[in-house]
Scaffold this motif. Structure first.
Motif, short mmCIF file in Angstrom:
data_model
loop_
_atom_site.label_atom_id
_atom_site.label_comp_id
_atom_site.label_asym_id
_atom_site.label_seq_id
_atom_site.Cartn_x
_atom_site.Cartn_y
_atom_site.Cartn_z
N GLU A 130 -6.67 2.50 -4.35
CA GLU A 130 -6.88 1.79 -3.08
C GLU A 130 -6.58 0.31 -3.28
OE1 GLU A 130 -10.30 1.06 0.31
OE2 GLU A 130 -10.69 2.42 -1.36
N LYS A 132 0.81 3.98 -2.95
CA LYS A 132 0.40 5.35 -2.64
C LYS A 132 1.41 6.37 -3.14
CE LYS A 132 -3.53 4.87 -0.48
NZ LYS A 132 -4.74 5.39 -1.13
N GLN A 181 0.82 -1.21 0.00
CA GLN A 181 0.00 0.00 0.00
C GLN A 181 0.86 1.26 0.00
OE1 GLN A 181 -2.34 -1.03 3.45
NE2 GLN A 181 -4.15 -1.49 2.22
N GLU A 182 1.94 1.21 0.78
CA GLU A 182 2.84 2.38 0.88
C GLU A 182 3.48 2.67 -0.47
OE1 GLU A 182 7.17 3.33 2.77
OE2 GLU A 182 5.95 1.83 3.81
N PRO A 231 -1.52 7.90 -5.57
CA PRO A 231 -2.16 8.14 -4.27
C PRO A 231 -3.65 7.81 -4.24
CG PRO A 231 -0.80 10.00 -4.92
CD PRO A 231 -0.90 9.11 -6.10
#
Length: 791
Positions: free
Chosen positions: A152, A145, A141-142, A149
């Motif tokens: 999801e 993002k 996820q990091e 960004p």
């Protein structure tokens, strides 16, 4: 029950029937609960209850292998179990970003491999079993993002998909409202007359509503060093238009770009759903029989040996054997066959079949993760990771194309006003901005992977599994097709058609001797002899057993030495034999070096084979060759009836590889050689060919693993279907490439000379992308009956 598991590597294992014998004998060991020998990968997987005595069990296994195959080297492999995890990437609409995500996720500790399937919006990750799943998800996820960004990340699963679709619809609704308000303010500013300041404010608010998201993405990407993408191009072009006071065109370009993107997303999502529906074979539930009742459970929770009930209209959820009931089952989702099959007690059925009539009770033989339907779904999803050369070319092209156009636009903006008398900066800056809008490579980057993904999905619907876009593209260039005989061009169903004893031997005695020799073999010829014998073979009388590769079998029974095999075996052992020319597979027998006679076994040519050979010729395949271990007379008879160009007979397994090597030297640099076999005995040849095709792969794990293309039925004509789908895919992909290049090229020239305005530039970008995506969707609507196209 606690069990221990080991995986062993069997180096030098070159005999498929020996692999099955090894498996059979190890199964008989005390405490062994599960064992499987994968001949294609030369791996032995073992599970035992004797956890405390695991080393002793391994030694017993080694002894069995040493006895059956002395030349095989057994080594232990530390089993590093990996888990495959799938994640949904909600909001991923940028094909360039998908490649960046893939690269970043692969660098995470604990991740063995990562592949982003852009058309399906999925990230497929393989992680080591010792890794912390929560940490890995957090790292994924990091990284995502950082790149995107707004994307999801969610674990893929049935229960999530409905929510994901609802959120996607909500997102599309909010996007539509925002664009509608921006468009309304834009219309007010155009229709009514205002002061310069009021007009500028209205256009500014409209621009921020419509294009604020694009500006934000552009700033974020620049801060991460990702400059040359569509967000940057649109931001520079429209802000430049504002700078030279072309307010209406600046807002109009951003508005139409965003509307085009909305339609583009809609078209891509439609194509995703169409592709997903092609592979809608995943079962939703299983009716598990518990005592006298049944309860609905998830297929993943059902174990081997459990009994499940499948009612009319339901999908068979797991691979198994029918224990009660008869019915007709629809296999079209798996094989592309429209004619239903009959399911009867004792018969095998596979997950993904649809029960049409009666109620079936089925004993489960494979867990869901190992079932055919699970392997097929995994195979089709992962196929997008093996990119075709055309995809790789476009990815590289886009990487250099956009920066070149950006610097070209800079030259258009600065050089003419400096060197051409009367040229103004505002005039040439406007032209440069038009060029920037046109230059975005979206049409190519999105539509081409979508075309190959659709081609792979369309092929699977027609019973052809293609393991990647690279193999789908390679099928276009097949010029030499090489076939195994038994089970590929012929039915592989052997029957004893003649018993010819010699000297004092009788037919019954000849058959009895042959049954002793063949009882441990899984070869179709051996099975036909045992079937003809029709009695239980007294295996306890067999004192020694030796399989002589490429020759036959030598056994000792009751003090008598029995030889059963081909002419080469008789010559090797110095036995005088019958010299008659016989059409058919012949097993010669000798007892104590005295010739006992021969057995003739015949195999039928598949009804579909002649048509398949004709279709391949019509499709431009230059040479059809058959390789067989059978005798010359049988091989030539089959080759003549099928119209083959060459027949190479009496070959040992290693000779087949040599023949493929020779044929490889006959093809041109861009031509491809295709080998078609059963996927088990022919694993080395399948691996050596440019394209290895396994016939009748339905339910065969080894076939699915060994080959590049798997035909799910026993029909050779599916080869023509595969080539036609490959050509249709390539045709559509190149239509998109040529159309996008041509339109963009024309408008780039028109923009540079001041003929094309921003309005035309938007069509050259968004309009072309939309047309290319809709065109790519056509590849899924393949009709096997369409005319053949030769090259």
């Amino acid at each position: 029950m606690v069990t221990g598991r080991k995986e062993l590597l069997l180096e030098g294992l070159n005999c498929a029937s020996c692999a099955s014998k090894i498996e059979e004998q190890i199964k008989a060991l005390a405490g062994v609960t599960e064992v499987s020998v994968n001949f294609a990968t030369k791996k032995l997987s073992l599970e035992t209850e004797r956890v405390e005595e695991l080393e002793q069990v391994i030694q017993e296994v080694r002894n069995i292998i040493r006895k059956l195959e002395p030349d095989v080297t057994v080594s232990e492999k530390k089993v590093d179990f990996t888990q495959k995890k799938a994640f949904l990437l909600m909001g991923l609409d940028c094909a360039n970003c998908a490649a960046k995500i893939e690269s970043q996720v692969q660098n995470i500790s604990g991740v063995k491999s990562a592949m982003v399937n852009f058309p399906a919006k999925k990230l497929l990750v393989e992680v080591s079993s010792g890794s912390n799943n929560a940490d890995i998800l957090s790292h994924i996820q990091e990284r995502i993002k950082r790149i995107e960004p707004d994307v999801e990340v969610r674990p893929a699963g049935e229960e999530k998909k409905v929510l994901a679709r609802e959120e996607e619809k909500h997102g599309e609704k909010m996007e539509t409202i925002r664009l509608a308000v921006g468009a309304l303010l834009f219309a007010v500013a155009i229709v009514f007359t205002f002061s310069f300041t009021t007009e500028a404010v209205l256009y500014g608010i409209s621009y921020l509503l419509v294009g604020g998201e694009v500006l934000l993405k552009s700033v974020r990407n620049i801060s991460r060093g990702q400059v040359f993408d569509e967000n940057f191009l649109m931001s520079i072009a429209t802000l430049g238009a504002f700078a030279i006071r072309q307010f209406p065109e600046a807002v109009a370009v951003m508005l139409f770009y965003q509307v085009g993107e909305l339609f583009q997303d809609y078209a891509v999502n439609r194509s995703r759903k169409s592709i997903a529906s092609l592979m809608d074979i995943r079962p939703d539930f299983a009716n598990l029989k518990v005592g006298n009742e049944t309860k609905q459970v998830s297929p993943e929770s059902v174990n081997i040996g459990d009994i499940i009930v499948v009612k009319p209209g339901e999908k068979v959820p797991l691979d198994g054997k029918v224990v009660e009931g008869t019915s007709m089952v629809d296999t079209s989702a798996m094989t592309g066959e429209s004619v239903p099959r009959e399911a009867v007690p004792g018969g095998d059925v596979l997950a993904g079949f649809i029960n049409k009539s009666g109620v079936l009770s089925i004993e489960v033989t494979k867990k869901f993760a190992e079932s055919t339907v699970s392997k097929i779904l995994d195979l089709v999803e992962n196929a997008a990771g093996k990119k075709a050369p055309t995809e790789n070319f476009i990815t590289k092209f886009a990487r250099y194309y956009t920066p070149v156009v950006v610097f070209g636009a800079l030259g258009i903006a600065l050089l003419p006003p400096l060197f051409i008398p009367g040229a103004t900066f505002s005039q040439w800056i406007y032209r440069a901005l038009v060029v920037l809008v046109i230059s975005c490579p979206c049409a190519l980057v999105i539509s081409i992977p979508l075309g190959f993904f659709g081609g792979i999905g369309g092929a699977s619907r027609n019973g052809v599994l293609v393991k990647g876009g690279n193999y789908l593209e390679a099928l276009n260039n097949v010029k030499i097709a090489v076939f195994d005989k038994t089970g590929t061009l012929t039915k592989g169903v052997f029957k004893v058609t003649s018993l010819v004893p010699a000297g004092d031997f009788s037919k019954d005695k000849l058959l009895e001797y042959a049954s002793f020799a063949e009882v441990h073999s899984n070869h179709p010829i051996a099975k036909s002899i045992i079937e003809a014998y029709g009695q239980k073979v007294a295996t306890e009388k067999i004192e020694t057993y030796e399989e002589i590769s490429g020759h036959g079998i030598k056994v000792k029974v009751g003090g008598e030495e029995i030889l059963a095999g081909n002419i080469k075996l008789m010559k090797k052992e110095g036995v005088e034999y019958s010299q008659e020319q016989i059409v058919g597979t012949v097993v010669h027998l000798a007892v104590n070096k005295k010739y006992a006679g021969y057995i003739v076994i015949s195999d039928e040519i598949k009804e579909d084979s002649p048509r398949a050979m004709q279709q391949l010729k019509e499709l431009g395949v230059r040479k059809l060759v058959m390789l067989t271990g059978d005798n010359q007379a049988v091989g030539q008879a089959v080759g003549k009836s099928l119209g083959l160009d060459e027949v190479r007979a009496e070959l040992l397994p290693d000779h087949k590889v040599e023949q493929v090597e020779k044929l490889n030297r006959e093809k041109g640099p861009k031509e491809r050689l295709m080998f078609v076999g059963d996927g088990i005995n022919d694993a080395p040849v399948l691996a050596r060919a440019d394209i290895g095709v396994a016939m009748g792969g339905l339910g065969s794990d080894a076939a699915i693993e060994a080959a590049d293309v798997v035909l799910m039925t026993d029909e050779p004509s599916k080869l023509a279907t595969a080539i036609k789908i490959a050509r249709r895919t390539r045709g559509i992909v190149w239509q998109n490439i040529i159309m996008a290049m041509l339109v963009k090229g024309i408008f780039l020239v028109l923009g540079a000379f001041g003929v094309a305005t921003m309005w035309e530039a938007v069509f050259a970008d968004v309009g072309v992308a939309l047309i290319a995506i809709l065109n790519a969707m056509r590849v899924m609507r393949f009709n096997p009956a369409e005319p053949l196209v030769a090259r």
